[in-house]
Write a protein that holds these residues in place. Structure first.
Motif, PDB file in Angstrom:
ATOM      1  N   ALA A   2     -30.894  37.972   2.689  1.00 45.91           N
ATOM      2  CA  ALA A   2     -30.119  37.694   3.907  1.00 45.91           C
ATOM      3  C   ALA A   2     -30.605  36.392   4.545  1.00 45.91           C
ATOM      4  N   TRP A   3     -30.234  35.285   3.997  1.00 40.52           N
ATOM      5  CA  TRP A   3     -30.589  33.988   4.565  1.00 40.52           C
ATOM      6  C   TRP A   3     -29.348  33.331   5.147  1.00 40.52           C
ATOM      7  N   ARG A   4     -29.524  32.519   6.146  1.00 39.24           N
ATOM      8  CA  ARG A   4     -28.410  31.865   6.839  1.00 39.24           C
ATOM      9  C   ARG A   4     -28.040  30.577   6.101  1.00 39.24           C
ATOM     10  N   VAL A   5     -26.783  30.502   5.655  1.00 40.30           N
ATOM     11  CA  VAL A   5     -26.299  29.347   4.910  1.00 40.30           C
ATOM     12  C   VAL A   5     -25.753  28.318   5.904  1.00 40.30           C
ATOM     13  N   PRO A   6     -26.272  27.096   5.874  1.00 39.87           N
ATOM     14  CA  PRO A   6     -25.749  26.071   6.783  1.00 39.87           C
ATOM     15  C   PRO A   6     -24.371  25.595   6.326  1.00 39.87           C
ATOM     16  N   ARG A   7     -23.688  24.884   7.169  1.00 35.64           N
ATOM     17  CA  ARG A   7     -22.366  24.341   6.845  1.00 35.64           C
ATOM     18  C   ARG A   7     -22.473  23.395   5.641  1.00 35.64           C
ATOM     19  N   ILE A   8     -23.519  22.553   5.628  1.00 32.60           N
ATOM     20  CA  ILE A   8     -23.754  21.630   4.519  1.00 32.60           C
ATOM     21  C   ILE A   8     -25.181  21.862   4.021  1.00 32.60           C
ATOM     22  N   LEU A   9     -25.316  22.178   2.745  1.00 32.36           N
ATOM     23  CA  LEU A   9     -26.623  22.419   2.145  1.00 32.36           C
ATOM     24  C   LEU A   9     -26.849  21.385   1.054  1.00 32.36           C
ATOM     25  N   SER A  49     -24.755  35.987  -2.239  1.00 34.75           N
ATOM     26  CA  SER A  49     -24.052  37.270  -2.214  1.00 34.75           C
ATOM     27  C   SER A  49     -24.383  38.109  -0.985  1.00 34.75           C
ATOM     28  N   ARG A  50     -25.600  38.011  -0.462  1.00 38.76           N
ATOM     29  CA  ARG A  50     -25.982  38.771   0.733  1.00 38.76           C
ATOM     30  C   ARG A  50     -26.322  37.843   1.898  1.00 38.76           C
ATOM     31  N   ALA A  51     -26.059  36.570   1.723  1.00 38.51           N
ATOM     32  CA  ALA A  51     -26.392  35.579   2.746  1.00 38.51           C
ATOM     33  C   ALA A  51     -25.434  35.672   3.929  1.00 38.51           C
ATOM     34  N   VAL A  52     -25.881  35.159   5.051  1.00 41.00           N
ATOM     35  CA  VAL A  52     -25.058  35.094   6.257  1.00 41.00           C
ATOM     36  C   VAL A  52     -24.308  33.767   6.209  1.00 41.00           C
TER      37      VAL A  52
END
Length: 180
Positions: free
Chosen positions: A84-91, A105-108
């Motif tokens: 459960a990690w937070r995905v930024p708009r641009i990575l 798959s389980r990321a925010v």
């Protein structure tokens, strides 16, 4: 002699328009603009032909959040994100030598569109996306092998759009949808 156009601004592409629509949606969702303002600005964005028309349509919006971009970098070794990690708009993912594994798959995922920019030298990369995600890897340049990805037969509406771009040297990118 024909006079020069009053607006030398270049024509916009669909990616520019999509980004502008997303900014409007985010500003509305965060309460920065009213429903009426969003409708008006959305009409301007959808009918804009040049970059300057697009800029003027978005002029009333607050500045974009600079924290919406994150970079993960390693000279060698493994880059891994899962759970459960937070995905930024641009990575942005940068690695000279090593493996990369991003499990979304389980990321925010708080944004309707997530851009993943890969800058990889050698080594394999694997990206697991949510079941309902729409993947676009057209912006990725590869030297050695093309990405391995099978599109879903029946994409589900409402999932995030994952756009993968950048460059890969000697390695292979494998993209798959989560099973659950």
């Amino acid at each position: 002699m024909t006079p020069l156009s009053e607006d030398p601004s270049p024509l916009i592409g669909e990616d520019d328009r999509d980004t502008a629509v997303q900014r409007l949606q985010e500003a509305y969702a965060e309460g920065h603009i009213s429903h009426e303002e969003m409708d008006e600005c959305l009409h301007q964005v959808l009918t804009a032909k040049t970059h300057s028309e697009l800029v003027s349509a978005l002029a009333s919006l607050p500045e974009e959040n600079a924290g919406a971009t994150s970079t993960i970098a390693a000279q060698s070794g493994r880059i891994q994100r899962r759970g459960a990690w937070r995905v930024p708009r641009i990575l942005k993912v940068e690695s000279a030598f090593g493996r990369v594994h991003l499990d979304l798959s389980r990321a925010v995922i708080e944004h309707p569109v997530v851009d993943i920019e890969l800058q990889l030298g050698t080594g394999r990369a694997k990206i697991t996306v949510p079941r309902d995600a729409i993947v676009d890897a057209e912006g990725l340049r590869t030297v050695w092998k093309d990405p391995h990805y099978k599109t879903r037969r029946r994409p589900r509406p409402g999932g995030p759009r994952i756009r993968i771009s950048g460059a890969m040297g000697f390695g292979r990118l494998k993209i798959r949808h989560a099973r659950r």
